[in-house]
Design a protein around this motif. Structure first.
Motif, PDB file in Angstrom:
ATOM      1  N   THR A  10       0.786  -1.288   0.070  1.00 61.91           N
ATOM      2  CA  THR A  10       0.029  -0.008   0.022  1.00 61.91           C
ATOM      3  C   THR A  10       0.968   1.458  -0.194  1.00 61.91           C
ATOM      4  O   THR A  10       0.704   2.282  -0.763  1.00 61.91           O
ATOM      5  N   ALA A  11       1.823   1.219   1.034  1.00 60.56           N
ATOM      6  CA  ALA A  11       2.861   2.297   0.888  1.00 60.56           C
ATOM      7  C   ALA A  11       3.540   2.453  -0.485  1.00 60.56           C
ATOM      8  O   ALA A  11       3.711   3.580  -1.037  1.00 60.56           O
ATOM      9  N   ILE A  12       4.000   1.625  -0.895  1.00 59.29           N
ATOM     10  CA  ILE A  12       4.785   1.615  -2.124  1.00 59.29           C
ATOM     11  C   ILE A  12       3.943   2.377  -3.506  1.00 59.29           C
ATOM     12  O   ILE A  12       4.316   2.954  -4.123  1.00 59.29           O
ATOM     13  N   ALA A  13       2.650   2.056  -3.248  1.00 61.10           N
ATOM     14  CA  ALA A  13       1.868   2.424  -4.217  1.00 61.10           C
ATOM     15  C   ALA A  13       1.438   3.847  -4.315  1.00 61.10           C
ATOM     16  O   ALA A  13       1.062   4.411  -5.092  1.00 61.10           O
ATOM     17  N   GLN A  14       1.917   4.468  -3.022  1.00 61.53           N
ATOM     18  CA  GLN A  14       1.710   5.784  -3.029  1.00 61.53           C
ATOM     19  C   GLN A  14       2.783   6.607  -3.063  1.00 61.53           C
ATOM     20  O   GLN A  14       2.848   7.933  -3.050  1.00 61.53           O
ATOM     21  N   LEU A  15       3.997   6.034  -3.076  1.00 67.92           N
ATOM     22  CA  LEU A  15       5.260   6.797  -3.263  1.00 67.92           C
ATOM     23  C   LEU A  15       5.664   6.650  -5.052  1.00 67.92           C
ATOM     24  O   LEU A  15       5.974   5.597  -5.509  1.00 67.92           O
ATOM     25  N   ALA A  16       5.777   7.938  -5.535  1.00 72.37           N
ATOM     26  CA  ALA A  16       6.368   7.857  -6.670  1.00 72.37           C
ATOM     27  C   ALA A  16       7.946   7.343  -7.232  1.00 72.37           C
ATOM     28  O   ALA A  16       8.722   8.141  -6.245  1.00 72.37           O
ATOM     29  N   ASP A  17       8.004   6.377  -7.711  1.00 71.13           N
ATOM     30  CA  ASP A  17       9.437   5.728  -8.052  1.00 71.13           C
ATOM     31  C   ASP A  17      10.143   5.318  -7.078  1.00 71.13           C
ATOM     32  O   ASP A  17      11.407   5.072  -7.259  1.00 71.13           O
ATOM     33  N   TRP A  18       9.759   5.066  -6.110  1.00 70.83           N
ATOM     34  CA  TRP A  18      10.317   4.456  -4.741  1.00 70.83           C
ATOM     35  C   TRP A  18      10.027   2.945  -5.174  1.00 70.83           C
ATOM     36  O   TRP A  18       9.270   2.361  -5.692  1.00 70.83           O
ATOM     37  N   LYS A  19      11.359   2.025  -4.594  1.00 69.79           N
ATOM     38  CA  LYS A  19      10.944   0.516  -4.879  1.00 69.79           C
ATOM     39  C   LYS A  19      11.935   0.117  -3.710  1.00 69.79           C
ATOM     40  O   LYS A  19      12.353   0.744  -2.853  1.00 69.79           O
ATOM     41  N   ILE A  20      11.729  -1.274  -3.660  1.00 69.23           N
ATOM     42  CA  ILE A  20      12.350  -2.099  -2.476  1.00 69.23           C
ATOM     43  C   ILE A  20      13.459  -2.743  -3.136  1.00 69.23           C
ATOM     44  O   ILE A  20      13.582  -3.434  -4.192  1.00 69.23           O
ATOM     45  N   VAL A  21      14.516  -2.458  -2.590  1.00 72.98           N
ATOM     46  CA  VAL A  21      15.952  -2.858  -2.887  1.00 72.98           C
ATOM     47  C   VAL A  21      16.728  -3.286  -1.711  1.00 72.98           C
ATOM     48  O   VAL A  21      16.930  -2.576  -0.879  1.00 72.98           O
ATOM     49  N   ASP A  22      16.966  -4.697  -1.545  1.00 70.78           N
ATOM     50  CA  ASP A  22      17.736  -5.076  -0.417  1.00 70.78           C
ATOM     51  C   ASP A  22      16.933  -4.682   0.763  1.00 70.78           C
ATOM     52  O   ASP A  22      17.694  -4.464   1.787  1.00 70.78           O
ATOM     53  N   LYS A  23      15.633  -4.789   0.788  1.00 71.13           N
ATOM     54  CA  LYS A  23      14.883  -4.774   1.939  1.00 71.13           C
ATOM     55  C   LYS A  23      14.727  -3.451   2.433  1.00 71.13           C
ATOM     56  O   LYS A  23      14.584  -3.034   3.591  1.00 71.13           O
ATOM     57  N   LYS A  24      14.967  -2.308   1.588  1.00 73.71           N
ATOM     58  CA  LYS A  24      15.211  -1.156   1.873  1.00 73.71           C
ATOM     59  C   LYS A  24      13.992  -0.202   0.807  1.00 73.71           C
ATOM     60  O   LYS A  24      14.227  -0.923  -0.313  1.00 73.71           O
ATOM     61  N   LEU A  25      13.639   0.779   1.361  1.00 71.81           N
ATOM     62  CA  LEU A  25      12.768   1.677   0.340  1.00 71.81           C
ATOM     63  C   LEU A  25      14.094   2.527  -0.340  1.00 71.81           C
ATOM     64  O   LEU A  25      15.152   2.887   0.255  1.00 71.81           O
ATOM     65  N   ASN A  26      14.010   2.331  -1.726  1.00 69.96           N
ATOM     66  CA  ASN A  26      15.095   2.826  -2.519  1.00 69.96           C
ATOM     67  C   ASN A  26      14.663   3.775  -3.684  1.00 69.96           C
ATOM     68  O   ASN A  26      13.686   3.806  -4.253  1.00 69.96           O
ATOM     69  N   LYS A  27      15.186   5.006  -3.891  1.00 69.27           N
ATOM     70  CA  LYS A  27      15.062   5.856  -4.972  1.00 69.27           C
ATOM     71  C   LYS A  27      16.230   6.594  -5.440  1.00 69.27           C
ATOM     72  O   LYS A  27      17.279   6.896  -4.573  1.00 69.27           O
ATOM     73  N   VAL A  28      16.269   6.731  -6.877  1.00 76.35           N
ATOM     74  CA  VAL A  28      17.523   7.399  -7.498  1.00 76.35           C
ATOM     75  C   VAL A  28      16.923   8.881  -8.014  1.00 76.35           C
ATOM     76  O   VAL A  28      15.819   8.751  -8.389  1.00 76.35           O
ATOM     77  N   PHE A  29      17.763   9.601  -7.527  1.00 74.97           N
ATOM     78  CA  PHE A  29      17.409  11.029  -7.880  1.00 74.97           C
ATOM     79  C   PHE A  29      18.289  11.550  -8.993  1.00 74.97           C
ATOM     80  O   PHE A  29      19.803  11.339  -8.558  1.00 74.97           O
ATOM     81  N   LYS A  30      18.283  12.487 -10.075  1.00 75.66           N
ATOM     82  CA  LYS A  30      19.214  13.029 -10.686  1.00 75.66           C
ATOM     83  C   LYS A  30      18.905  14.470 -10.830  1.00 75.66           C
ATOM     84  O   LYS A  30      17.784  14.887 -10.947  1.00 75.66           O
TER      85      LYS A  30
END
Length: 90
Positions: A10-30
């Motif tokens: 549910t949380a991930i569906a509400q977060l733009a471009d965040w994903k789970i990587v190695d059991k952590k919330l992860n996002k790349v910003f440029k």
């Protein structure tokens, strides 16, 4: 308290471009350049300090990678989701 898989979905569906990587919330910003990326990291640092919840930040030139996890809970908690939402509000 660590989020259940259902709560995490549910949380991930509400977060733009965040994903789970190695059991952590992860996002790349440029960003345009290093100065802009560093300024963004400074903003994240100020919010994180106010929340007393500190992310893992990785920076190379114009790229910032953020990982969020709550070490005490050994996983992702509502605190991580809250911090992700605040980061996205910049």
């Amino acid at each position: 308290m660590k989020l259940t898989q259902s709560e995490l979905d549910t949380a991930i569906a509400q977060l733009a471009d965040w994903k789970i990587v190695d059991k952590k919330l992860n996002k790349v910003f440029k960003f345009k350049d290093f100065v802009e990326a560093f300024g963004f990291m400074t903003k994240v640092g100020i919010i994180a300090e106010k929340m007393d919840h500190h992310p893992e930040l990785f920076n190379v030139y114009n790229r910032v990678v953020i990982d969020l996890t709550t070490h005490d809970a050994e996983g992702i908690t509502a605190l991580d989701v809250d911090l992700a939402k605040k980061i996205d509000s910049f």
